[in-house]
Each structure stands twice: as C-alpha cells, then as structure tokens.
Design a protein around this motif. Structure first.
Motif, PDB file in Angstrom:
ATOM      1  N   LYS A  23      -0.870  -7.545  -1.584  1.00  0.00           N
ATOM      2  CA  LYS A  23      -0.775  -7.561  -3.039  1.00  0.00           C
ATOM      3  C   LYS A  23       0.611  -7.072  -3.429  1.00  0.00           C
ATOM      4  O   LYS A  23       1.093  -6.082  -2.878  1.00  0.00           O
ATOM      5  CB  LYS A  23      -1.859  -6.658  -3.622  1.00  0.00           C
ATOM      6  N   TRP A  24       1.253  -7.742  -4.351  1.00  0.00           N
ATOM      7  CA  TRP A  24       2.612  -7.381  -4.734  1.00  0.00           C
ATOM      8  C   TRP A  24       2.739  -7.393  -6.248  1.00  0.00           C
ATOM      9  O   TRP A  24       2.299  -8.328  -6.912  1.00  0.00           O
ATOM     10  CB  TRP A  24       3.614  -8.350  -4.128  1.00  0.00           C
ATOM     11  N   ASP A  25       3.340  -6.354  -6.786  1.00  0.00           N
ATOM     12  CA  ASP A  25       3.624  -6.266  -8.217  1.00  0.00           C
ATOM     13  C   ASP A  25       5.049  -5.731  -8.359  1.00  0.00           C
ATOM     14  O   ASP A  25       5.322  -4.587  -8.021  1.00  0.00           O
ATOM     15  CB  ASP A  25       2.624  -5.332  -8.900  1.00  0.00           C
ATOM     16  N   SER A  26       5.942  -6.560  -8.839  1.00  0.00           N
ATOM     17  CA  SER A  26       7.365  -6.189  -8.920  1.00  0.00           C
ATOM     18  C   SER A  26       7.618  -5.006  -9.847  1.00  0.00           C
ATOM     19  O   SER A  26       8.641  -4.341  -9.724  1.00  0.00           O
ATOM     20  CB  SER A  26       8.188  -7.385  -9.384  1.00  0.00           C
ATOM     21  N   LYS A  27       6.696  -4.738 -10.742  1.00  0.00           N
ATOM     22  CA  LYS A  27       6.869  -3.603 -11.655  1.00  0.00           C
ATOM     23  C   LYS A  27       6.681  -2.260 -10.947  1.00  0.00           C
ATOM     24  O   LYS A  27       7.061  -1.227 -11.477  1.00  0.00           O
ATOM     25  CB  LYS A  27       5.874  -3.702 -12.806  1.00  0.00           C
ATOM     26  N   LEU A  28       6.099  -2.280  -9.763  1.00  0.00           N
ATOM     27  CA  LEU A  28       5.782  -1.034  -9.052  1.00  0.00           C
ATOM     28  C   LEU A  28       6.782  -0.704  -7.941  1.00  0.00           C
ATOM     29  O   LEU A  28       6.480   0.113  -7.074  1.00  0.00           O
ATOM     30  CB  LEU A  28       4.374  -1.120  -8.467  1.00  0.00           C
ATOM     31  N   ASN A  29       7.966  -1.300  -7.958  1.00  0.00           N
ATOM     32  CA  ASN A  29       8.947  -1.063  -6.890  1.00  0.00           C
ATOM     33  C   ASN A  29       9.347   0.402  -6.779  1.00  0.00           C
ATOM     34  O   ASN A  29       9.466   0.934  -5.679  1.00  0.00           O
ATOM     35  CB  ASN A  29      10.184  -1.927  -7.093  1.00  0.00           C
ATOM     36  N   LYS A  30       9.553   1.069  -7.897  1.00  0.00           N
ATOM     37  CA  LYS A  30       9.947   2.488  -7.840  1.00  0.00           C
ATOM     38  C   LYS A  30       8.797   3.358  -7.329  1.00  0.00           C
ATOM     39  O   LYS A  30       9.017   4.316  -6.602  1.00  0.00           O
ATOM     40  CB  LYS A  30      10.402   2.960  -9.218  1.00  0.00           C
ATOM     41  N   LEU A  31       7.598   3.010  -7.702  1.00  0.00           N
ATOM     42  CA  LEU A  31       6.434   3.754  -7.220  1.00  0.00           C
ATOM     43  C   LEU A  31       6.226   3.511  -5.727  1.00  0.00           C
ATOM     44  O   LEU A  31       5.812   4.406  -4.996  1.00  0.00           O
ATOM     45  CB  LEU A  31       5.199   3.339  -8.018  1.00  0.00           C
ATOM     46  N   MET A  32       6.549   2.301  -5.288  1.00  0.00           N
ATOM     47  CA  MET A  32       6.452   1.977  -3.866  1.00  0.00           C
ATOM     48  C   MET A  32       7.381   2.876  -3.056  1.00  0.00           C
ATOM     49  O   MET A  32       6.999   3.394  -2.001  1.00  0.00           O
ATOM     50  CB  MET A  32       6.824   0.510  -3.627  1.00  0.00           C
ATOM     51  N   LEU A  33       8.579   3.102  -3.528  1.00  0.00           N
ATOM     52  CA  LEU A  33       9.511   3.975  -2.822  1.00  0.00           C
ATOM     53  C   LEU A  33       9.013   5.411  -2.781  1.00  0.00           C
ATOM     54  O   LEU A  33       9.322   6.153  -1.849  1.00  0.00           O
ATOM     55  CB  LEU A  33      10.892   3.912  -3.474  1.00  0.00           C
ATOM     56  N   GLY A  34       8.227   5.798  -3.753  1.00  0.00           N
ATOM     57  CA  GLY A  34       7.638   7.129  -3.751  1.00  0.00           C
ATOM     58  C   GLY A  34       6.619   7.313  -2.634  1.00  0.00           C
ATOM     59  O   GLY A  34       6.388   8.432  -2.178  1.00  0.00           O
ATOM     60  N   PHE A  35       6.027   6.226  -2.178  1.00  0.00           N
ATOM     61  CA  PHE A  35       5.056   6.298  -1.094  1.00  0.00           C
ATOM     62  C   PHE A  35       5.699   6.199   0.281  1.00  0.00           C
ATOM     63  O   PHE A  35       5.002   6.332   1.289  1.00  0.00           O
ATOM     64  CB  PHE A  35       3.999   5.202  -1.248  1.00  0.00           C
ATOM     65  N   LEU A  36       6.973   5.985   0.358  1.00  0.00           N
ATOM     66  CA  LEU A  36       7.658   5.889   1.652  1.00  0.00           C
ATOM     67  C   LEU A  36       7.476   7.146   2.511  1.00  0.00           C
ATOM     68  O   LEU A  36       7.151   7.025   3.700  1.00  0.00           O
ATOM     69  CB  LEU A  36       9.136   5.567   1.451  1.00  0.00           C
ATOM     70  N   PRO A  37       7.622   8.360   1.969  1.00  0.00           N
ATOM     71  CA  PRO A  37       7.382   9.550   2.805  1.00  0.00           C
ATOM     72  C   PRO A  37       5.946   9.652   3.304  1.00  0.00           C
ATOM     73  O   PRO A  37       5.705  10.094   4.434  1.00  0.00           O
ATOM     74  CB  PRO A  37       7.726  10.724   1.883  1.00  0.00           C
ATOM     75  N   SER A  38       4.978   9.244   2.496  1.00  0.00           N
ATOM     76  CA  SER A  38       3.588   9.316   2.956  1.00  0.00           C
ATOM     77  C   SER A  38       3.322   8.309   4.066  1.00  0.00           C
ATOM     78  O   SER A  38       2.566   8.595   4.995  1.00  0.00           O
ATOM     79  CB  SER A  38       2.617   9.104   1.791  1.00  0.00           C
ATOM     80  N   ILE A  39       3.960   7.153   4.022  1.00  0.00           N
ATOM     81  CA  ILE A  39       3.830   6.177   5.104  1.00  0.00           C
ATOM     82  C   ILE A  39       4.417   6.771   6.385  1.00  0.00           C
ATOM     83  O   ILE A  39       3.828   6.669   7.462  1.00  0.00           O
ATOM     84  CB  ILE A  39       4.543   4.859   4.730  1.00  0.00           C
ATOM     85  N   GLY A  40       5.564   7.427   6.279  1.00  0.00           N
ATOM     86  CA  GLY A  40       6.178   8.079   7.442  1.00  0.00           C
ATOM     87  C   GLY A  40       5.306   9.194   7.987  1.00  0.00           C
ATOM     88  O   GLY A  40       5.204   9.374   9.205  1.00  0.00           O
ATOM     89  N   ALA A  41       4.660   9.936   7.104  1.00  0.00           N
ATOM     90  CA  ALA A  41       3.775  11.021   7.553  1.00  0.00           C
ATOM     91  C   ALA A  41       2.558  10.472   8.290  1.00  0.00           C
ATOM     92  O   ALA A  41       2.145  11.029   9.310  1.00  0.00           O
ATOM     93  CB  ALA A  41       3.334  11.857   6.355  1.00  0.00           C
ATOM     94  N   ILE A  42       2.009   9.384   7.811  1.00  0.00           N
ATOM     95  CA  ILE A  42       0.855   8.774   8.471  1.00  0.00           C
ATOM     96  C   ILE A  42       1.230   8.292   9.867  1.00  0.00           C
ATOM     97  O   ILE A  42       0.511   8.540  10.840  1.00  0.00           O
ATOM     98  CB  ILE A  42       0.290   7.633   7.611  1.00  0.00           C
ATOM     99  N   VAL A  43       2.373   7.634   9.979  1.00  0.00           N
ATOM    100  CA  VAL A  43       2.838   7.163  11.287  1.00  0.00           C
ATOM    101  C   VAL A  43       3.112   8.349  12.209  1.00  0.00           C
ATOM    102  O   VAL A  43       2.774   8.324  13.396  1.00  0.00           O
ATOM    103  CB  VAL A  43       4.087   6.273  11.132  1.00  0.00           C
ATOM    104  N   GLY A  44       3.697   9.413  11.679  1.00  0.00           N
ATOM    105  CA  GLY A  44       3.966  10.605  12.477  1.00  0.00           C
ATOM    106  C   GLY A  44       2.700  11.257  13.002  1.00  0.00           C
ATOM    107  O   GLY A  44       2.647  11.692  14.152  1.00  0.00           O
ATOM    108  N   VAL A  45       1.666  11.325  12.187  1.00  0.00           N
ATOM    109  CA  VAL A  45       0.390  11.907  12.618  1.00  0.00           C
ATOM    110  C   VAL A  45      -0.245  11.044  13.705  1.00  0.00           C
ATOM    111  O   VAL A  45      -0.770  11.565  14.701  1.00  0.00           O
ATOM    112  CB  VAL A  45      -0.566  12.075  11.409  1.00  0.00           C
ATOM    113  N   ILE A  46      -0.175   9.728  13.553  1.00  0.00           N
ATOM    114  CA  ILE A  46      -0.739   8.835  14.571  1.00  0.00           C
ATOM    115  C   ILE A  46       0.012   9.004  15.888  1.00  0.00           C
ATOM    116  O   ILE A  46      -0.606   9.115  16.958  1.00  0.00           O
ATOM    117  CB  ILE A  46      -0.710   7.377  14.090  1.00  0.00           C
ATOM    118  N   LEU A  47       1.331   9.032  15.836  1.00  0.00           N
ATOM    119  CA  LEU A  47       2.115   9.208  17.061  1.00  0.00           C
ATOM    120  C   LEU A  47       1.868  10.573  17.705  1.00  0.00           C
ATOM    121  O   LEU A  47       1.776  10.676  18.934  1.00  0.00           O
ATOM    122  CB  LEU A  47       3.602   9.025  16.775  1.00  0.00           C
TER     123      LEU A  47
END
Length: 66
Positions: A23-47
C-alpha cells in the motif's frame, strides 16, 4: 490507519524482506521516514535473536557429532 500504512511503506522501501502489504500513499512520505528507526530496531532484534540462538546451540555440537 495512516501510521500502519506508513510503517508498511517504510518496510517495503527500506528492507529486502518482502512486505506483506503493498500500500502506498505519497502524502505519508515524511511519516514513513519516521518509521525508519523502528524498522532498523526490528531487524536488529531479529539478528540478535539469531546470533543468541547460534551461541546457545554451538556448544552442544561437538566434533563427535560431525
């Protein structure tokens, strides 16, 4: 709902792991960047869990088992 969409947008954009929700919504690009650290944290916990499992399993394997 927009936070969930932004999370999956970040997942699909910044990870090699396939995203279950396309799902993609171009209006949420700035909010998407806000979730970048949480994506990194999830990957870090899995590793970290994979490494911990390997460390716990490795002493149980001896040369006689090979």
């Amino acid at each position: 709902m927009k936070y969930i969409t932004a999370f999956f947008m970040a997942w699909g954009n910044f990870l090699k792991i396939p995203c279950p929700v396309k799902k993609w919504d171009s209006k949420l690009n700035k909010l998407m960047l806000g979730f970048l650290p949480s994506i990194g944290a999830i990957v870090g916990v899995i590793l970290a869990a994979v490494v911990a499992a390997m460390i716990l399993i490795a002493p149980q394997i001896t040369s006689s088992d090979l």
